[in-house]
Design a protein around this motif. Structure first.
Motif, short mmCIF file in Angstrom:
data_model
loop_
_atom_site.label_atom_id
_atom_site.label_comp_id
_atom_site.label_asym_id
_atom_site.label_seq_id
_atom_site.Cartn_x
_atom_site.Cartn_y
_atom_site.Cartn_z
N THR A 53 10.47 -3.68 -12.87
CA THR A 53 10.49 -3.70 -11.42
C THR A 53 9.06 -3.80 -10.91
N THR A 54 8.94 -4.17 -9.66
CA THR A 54 7.62 -4.33 -9.08
C THR A 54 7.49 -3.53 -7.80
N SER A 55 6.28 -3.33 -7.36
CA SER A 55 6.06 -2.56 -6.14
C SER A 55 6.14 -3.48 -4.94
N PRO A 56 6.29 -2.89 -3.72
CA PRO A 56 6.38 -3.74 -2.55
C PRO A 56 5.13 -4.59 -2.37
N SER A 57 5.29 -5.68 -1.66
CA SER A 57 4.20 -6.63 -1.58
C SER A 57 2.91 -6.01 -1.07
N SER A 58 3.02 -5.00 -0.20
CA SER A 58 1.80 -4.41 0.33
C SER A 58 1.20 -3.38 -0.63
N LEU A 59 1.86 -3.13 -1.75
CA LEU A 59 1.34 -2.14 -2.68
C LEU A 59 0.80 -2.83 -3.92
N LYS A 90 5.66 10.53 5.74
CA LYS A 90 6.01 11.56 6.73
C LYS A 90 5.07 11.65 7.93
N CYS A 91 3.98 10.93 7.91
CA CYS A 91 3.06 10.98 9.06
C CYS A 91 2.85 9.57 9.60
N ARG A 92 2.62 9.51 10.91
CA ARG A 92 2.55 8.20 11.56
C ARG A 92 1.28 7.43 11.18
N PRO A 93 1.43 6.21 10.67
CA PRO A 93 0.24 5.38 10.43
C PRO A 93 -0.32 4.89 11.77
N PRO A 94 -1.65 4.75 11.87
CA PRO A 94 -2.24 4.33 13.14
C PRO A 94 -1.66 2.99 13.59
N ASN A 95 -1.36 2.91 14.88
CA ASN A 95 -0.79 1.68 15.47
C ASN A 95 0.44 1.18 14.73
N ASN A 96 1.14 2.07 14.09
CA ASN A 96 2.38 1.72 13.35
C ASN A 96 2.16 0.66 12.28
N ARG A 97 0.97 0.62 11.71
CA ARG A 97 0.74 -0.32 10.60
C ARG A 97 1.58 0.13 9.40
N ASP A 98 1.73 -0.80 8.43
CA ASP A 98 2.43 -0.43 7.19
C ASP A 98 1.67 0.71 6.51
N PRO A 99 2.38 1.65 5.91
CA PRO A 99 1.69 2.65 5.10
C PRO A 99 0.93 1.98 3.95
N GLU A 100 -0.21 2.56 3.61
CA GLU A 100 -1.03 1.99 2.53
C GLU A 100 -0.64 2.62 1.19
N PRO A 101 -1.00 1.94 0.08
CA PRO A 101 -0.55 2.42 -1.23
C PRO A 101 -0.88 3.88 -1.52
N ASP A 102 -2.08 4.33 -1.15
CA ASP A 102 -2.42 5.73 -1.45
C ASP A 102 -1.57 6.69 -0.61
N GLU A 103 -1.17 6.24 0.58
CA GLU A 103 -0.34 7.08 1.45
C GLU A 103 1.07 7.19 0.88
N PRO A 159 7.15 7.52 10.53
CA PRO A 159 7.37 7.83 11.94
C PRO A 159 6.58 6.89 12.85
N GLY A 160 7.15 6.62 14.02
CA GLY A 160 6.42 5.91 15.07
C GLY A 160 5.91 6.93 16.08
N ARG A 161 5.55 6.45 17.26
CA ARG A 161 4.94 7.33 18.27
C ARG A 161 5.91 8.44 18.72
N ASP A 162 7.14 8.05 19.04
CA ASP A 162 8.10 9.05 19.54
C ASP A 162 8.40 10.11 18.47
N ALA A 198 10.72 0.09 3.42
CA ALA A 198 11.44 1.14 2.68
C ALA A 198 12.21 0.54 1.50
N VAL A 199 12.84 -0.60 1.74
CA VAL A 199 13.65 -1.23 0.69
C VAL A 199 12.77 -1.63 -0.49
N GLN A 200 11.68 -2.34 -0.20
CA GLN A 200 10.82 -2.80 -1.31
C GLN A 200 10.18 -1.62 -2.02
N CYS A 201 9.88 -0.60 -1.27
CA CYS A 201 9.24 0.56 -1.87
C CYS A 201 10.23 1.30 -2.79
N LEU A 202 11.42 1.57 -2.30
CA LEU A 202 12.38 2.33 -3.11
C LEU A 202 12.86 1.53 -4.31
#
Ligand code: URA
Length: 247
Positions: A41-47, A148-161, A107-110, A188-192
């Motif tokens: 299996t492989t990690s999501p494209s951003s990871l 579990k914590c909001r990434p700035p400006n709702n960007r994709d979470p980074e690999p270390d996060e 999470p997003g802003r709300d 979430a799909v690519q990550c899981l």
């Protein structure tokens, strides 16, 4: 044996990168090295490949016997850089014995302001899917995010996060042991699934996460922008409803 200088340089770079990686992990409370996720299996494209480990985090997390204990063991988390921008850590909500668990990205802003997943506009749509589509209430299901914590400006979470946070999700899944996981959206799909395949290829088919049936589908935020695809999500959700009948 003399090691050629270019190989020496390469080894030095590997050692530096490894030292930096172990330091980050130690800061995150991760003390054991574990093998990377299965090689098929492989990690999501951003990871970057190999950045996501099946590693246990702090032993208190691994030993948690309930969601409350797990939340307590996460504490005022500073295992990755997202802590500095958050208002609230968004752990998860719902029935600890839920048969179905929804997993989003982050999470997003709300959600950050309220400390609860999926409470904004996309959350309202998810609530409609649960109540109007599945004839359940939000209290019947369990809802969480990969991060579990909001990434700035709702960007994709980074690999270390993801690396620092996904073990908590894994433990949540382990404690709830739902019959079905519904993974929401590409990230979430690519990550899981440790997959780089597009969500359009993955959705609507059964997969597995930790030996639990997983149905990938589009993220409600995507549906707000592309309402024409709601019918595809409804098809996916009908498969989930069927699976839950025999669970
Ligand atoms: N999007 C997500 O992926 N999760 C939330 O909790 C809210 C929006």
């Amino acid at each position: 044996m003399e090691i050629p200088s270019d190989e020496r340089e390469e080894l030095r770079e590997i050692a530096v990168a490894l030292r930096r990686h172990l330091k980050t992990r130690a800061g995150a409370g991760i003390v054991a090295l574990a093998k990377p996720a299965a090689t098929t299996t492989t990690s999501p494209s951003s990871l970057a490949a190999g950045n996501v480990f099946d590693a246990p985090v702090d032993s208190s997390v691994g030993e948690s016997k309930s969601l409350e204990e797990l939340r307590a063991s996460i504490g005022d988390c500073r295992r990755c850089k997202l802590w500095s921008g958050r208002t609230n850590l968004v752990f998860g909500v719902g029935n600890p014995r839920a048969k179905v668990m929804f997993v989003g990205e982050a999470p997003g802003r709300d959600e950050d302001l309220k400390g609860e997943p999926f409470v904004g506009r996309a959350g309202q749509l998810l609530t409609d899917i649960i109540t109007k589509g599945m004839k359940l209430s939000r209290d019947d299901v369990y809802i969480a995010n990969v991060v579990k914590c909001r990434p700035p400006n709702n960007r994709d979470p980074e690999p270390d996060e993801v690396e620092a946070c996904e073990p908590f999700l894994k433990k949540q899944v382990d404690l709830v042991r739902p019959k079905v996981i519904v993974a929401l959206g590409r990230f979430a799909v690519q990550c899981l699934l440790r997959s780089k395949q597009p969500i359009t290829r993955l959705r609507g088919q059964w997969h597995e996460y930790e030996e639990i049936k997983l149905m990938p589908t589009f993220h409600p935020a995507y549906l707000l922008r592309n309402p024409g695809d709601k019918k595809l999500v409804w098809e996916d959700i009908q498969k989930v409803i069927e699976a839950l009948k025999s669970a």
